[in-house]
Motif scaffolding. Sequence first.
Motif, mmCIF file in Angstrom:
data_model
loop_
_atom_site.group_PDB
_atom_site.id
_atom_site.type_symbol
_atom_site.label_atom_id
_atom_site.label_comp_id
_atom_site.label_asym_id
_atom_site.label_seq_id
_atom_site.Cartn_x
_atom_site.Cartn_y
_atom_site.Cartn_z
ATOM 1 N N PRO A 21 -4.788 -8.482 -12.345
ATOM 2 C CA PRO A 21 -3.578 -9.209 -11.927
ATOM 3 C C PRO A 21 -3.761 -9.878 -10.559
ATOM 4 O O PRO A 21 -3.059 -10.827 -10.234
ATOM 5 C CB PRO A 21 -2.503 -8.114 -11.867
ATOM 6 C CG PRO A 21 -2.988 -7.068 -12.802
ATOM 7 C CD PRO A 21 -4.493 -7.083 -12.682
ATOM 8 N N TYR A 51 -7.515 -2.457 -12.916
ATOM 9 C CA TYR A 51 -6.221 -3.094 -12.633
ATOM 10 C C TYR A 51 -6.341 -4.161 -11.566
ATOM 11 O O TYR A 51 -5.345 -4.578 -10.979
ATOM 12 C CB TYR A 51 -5.191 -2.031 -12.236
ATOM 13 C CG TYR A 51 -4.969 -1.024 -13.333
ATOM 14 C CD1 TYR A 51 -4.755 -1.439 -14.646
ATOM 15 C CD2 TYR A 51 -5.006 0.342 -13.077
ATOM 16 C CE1 TYR A 51 -4.578 -0.528 -15.671
ATOM 17 C CE2 TYR A 51 -4.829 1.267 -14.097
ATOM 18 C CZ TYR A 51 -4.624 0.824 -15.391
ATOM 19 O OH TYR A 51 -4.454 1.730 -16.399
ATOM 20 N N GLU A 58 -0.474 -5.637 -8.361
ATOM 21 C CA GLU A 58 -1.771 -5.851 -7.701
ATOM 22 C C GLU A 58 -1.856 -7.229 -7.053
ATOM 23 O O GLU A 58 -2.445 -7.398 -5.982
ATOM 24 C CB GLU A 58 -2.910 -5.644 -8.697
ATOM 25 C CG GLU A 58 -3.172 -4.186 -9.061
ATOM 26 C CD GLU A 58 -2.155 -3.605 -10.038
ATOM 27 O OE1 GLU A 58 -1.337 -4.383 -10.585
ATOM 28 O OE2 GLU A 58 -2.175 -2.373 -10.267
ATOM 29 N N ILE A 84 3.899 -1.421 -7.987
ATOM 30 C CA ILE A 84 2.770 -1.602 -8.922
ATOM 31 C C ILE A 84 2.638 -3.092 -9.222
ATOM 32 O O ILE A 84 3.035 -3.585 -10.277
ATOM 33 C CB ILE A 84 2.995 -0.796 -10.215
ATOM 34 C CG1 ILE A 84 3.330 0.661 -9.865
ATOM 35 C CG2 ILE A 84 1.753 -0.836 -11.099
ATOM 36 C CD1 ILE A 84 3.629 1.510 -11.073
ATOM 37 N N GLN A 94 -5.651 0.881 -7.637
ATOM 38 C CA GLN A 94 -5.750 2.264 -8.114
ATOM 39 C C GLN A 94 -6.953 2.512 -9.017
ATOM 40 O O GLN A 94 -7.590 3.561 -8.933
ATOM 41 C CB GLN A 94 -4.449 2.651 -8.810
ATOM 42 C CG GLN A 94 -4.312 4.118 -8.995
ATOM 43 C CD GLN A 94 -2.902 4.499 -9.427
ATOM 44 O OE1 GLN A 94 -2.580 4.438 -10.600
ATOM 45 N NE2 GLN A 94 -2.070 4.864 -8.479
ATOM 46 N N GLU A 103 -0.961 1.632 -4.376
ATOM 47 C CA GLU A 103 -0.087 2.446 -5.225
ATOM 48 C C GLU A 103 -0.336 3.940 -4.961
ATOM 49 O O GLU A 103 -1.477 4.409 -5.118
ATOM 50 C CB GLU A 103 -0.369 2.092 -6.697
ATOM 51 C CG GLU A 103 0.070 0.667 -7.033
ATOM 52 C CD GLU A 103 -0.681 0.045 -8.196
ATOM 53 O OE1 GLU A 103 -1.341 0.753 -8.977
ATOM 54 O OE2 GLU A 103 -0.610 -1.209 -8.328
HETATM 55 C C1 LIG Z 1 -1.351 -3.009 -13.747
HETATM 56 C C2 LIG Z 1 -1.417 -1.509 -13.579
HETATM 57 N N1 LIG Z 1 -1.616 -0.990 -12.355
HETATM 58 C C3 LIG Z 1 -1.711 0.343 -12.168
HETATM 59 C C4 LIG Z 1 -1.602 1.195 -13.237
HETATM 60 C C5 LIG Z 1 -1.808 2.684 -13.047
HETATM 61 N N2 LIG Z 1 -0.576 3.438 -13.250
HETATM 62 C C6 LIG Z 1 -0.322 4.102 -14.403
HETATM 63 S S1 LIG Z 1 1.117 4.930 -14.373
HETATM 64 C C7 LIG Z 1 1.411 4.447 -12.787
HETATM 65 C C8 LIG Z 1 2.655 4.902 -12.090
HETATM 66 C C9 LIG Z 1 3.892 4.503 -12.843
HETATM 67 O O1 LIG Z 1 5.023 4.870 -12.102
HETATM 68 P P1 LIG Z 1 6.462 4.476 -12.627
HETATM 69 O O2 LIG Z 1 6.517 2.989 -12.906
HETATM 70 O O3 LIG Z 1 7.426 4.995 -11.613
HETATM 71 O O4 LIG Z 1 6.597 5.204 -14.007
HETATM 72 P P2 LIG Z 1 6.604 6.761 -14.342
HETATM 73 O O5 LIG Z 1 5.340 6.977 -15.132
HETATM 74 O O6 LIG Z 1 6.626 7.526 -13.060
HETATM 75 O O7 LIG Z 1 7.822 6.954 -15.175
HETATM 76 C C10 LIG Z 1 0.393 3.645 -12.294
HETATM 77 C C11 LIG Z 1 0.344 3.076 -10.926
HETATM 78 C C12 LIG Z 1 -1.415 0.612 -14.509
HETATM 79 N N3 LIG Z 1 -1.298 1.355 -15.604
HETATM 80 N N4 LIG Z 1 -1.330 -0.724 -14.649
#
Ligand SMILES: Cc1ncc(C[n+]2csc(CCOP(=O)(O)OP(=O)(O)O)c2C)c(N)n1
Length: 325
Positions: free
Chosen positions: A89, A86, A60, A58, A82, A29
């Motif tokens: 999953p 996480y 895993e 996103i 990341q 990610e």
């Molecule tokens: C299962 C999981 N994997 C990774 C994360 C870490 N994480 C938090 S926000 C994010 C990015 C989210 O991007 P998007 O879905 O485009 O939403 P945005 O916040 O940009 O609107 C990630 C990878 C998480 N919260 N949960």
Amino acid sequence: MPNMNMLQAINQALDIAMAEDDKVLCFGEDVGSFGGVFRATSHLQEKYGHARCFNTPIVEQGIVGFANGLASQGSVPVAEIQFADYIFPAFDQLVNETAKFRYRSGDLFNVGGLTLRAPYGGGIAGGHYHSQSPEAYFAHTPGLKIVIPRNPYEAKGLLLASIRDPDPVLFFEPKRLYRASTGEVPEEDYQLPLGEAAVTREGSDVTLVGWGAQMEVIERAVELAEKDGISCEVIDLRTILPWDEDTIVDSVLKTGRLVVTHEAPRTGGFAGEIAATVQERCFLYLESPVMRVTGLDTPFPQTLEKEYLPDHLKIHEAIRASVNF
Ligand SMILES: Cc1ncc(C[n+]2csc(CCOP(=O)(O)OP(=O)(O)O)c2C)c(N)n1
């Protein structure tokens, strides 16, 4: 020799591995142009192109499933989760597929080229989803290797060894050391052995065992203990699976005492495994019970991180209790 932090050392290891072998791929990610949330993969996409360093959705489970598929066909995936929090999953992929691939195919296929990197541990006020230490869940899974470095020098040498190792490796990176831990790191390629603990300080009264960011905490406790006149032997386990029983046993046969420390909760933590093995192999040489200084049996707290963490004062107390038993 240049001075660098742990992130730079990891980035350099990835760069060396990718330059050496075009089968090495980095993904996860935000790993591509952004370089990952901590920037461990900075500039790799620029240098090696979108086909070798790229973002994933996103998912895993998908990241590890994809890595398994690639590795089984001869690629060398170095995937990033990341935050270690996480990784769950992907638990099924790791435990039922990655770890058993070679076994269940009768050695026809294997995913030994796979390395899964994940920032891990607390100390950054990250709360319950950005602080956990899940090594013990995976230590229960034959077929995986688990590696945790304590400083930049170790991170580079152990990561290069992990990428080239014939078994799949979980490489947990203590995120609080990413920028805080600096030191001299050779520019050139080198590897440090997996499955071998390192004696970082020799002593005669008590053995202290830890890994990752706990090694710095142990050192602070040892400074206090030395003022009490207690001589400490310190061991960095470095590899949790397969772990180096002999180095710890040899040390405990000499000191007669053992304190093990980790950030993960106490119950079911890897210190319990070490304590059990040491009592089996050193029973008649022990001067006091094996002591554990660990995180609490609670979720990793949002606000009470200081209370939760096994700090140098708690370790110092255990050292004194062990010696004065
Ligand atoms: C299962 C999981 N994997 C990774 C994360 C870490 N994480 C938090 S926000 C994010 C990015 C989210 O991007 P998007 O879905 O485009 O939403 P945005 O916040 O940009 O609107 C990630 C990878 C998480 N919260 N949960």
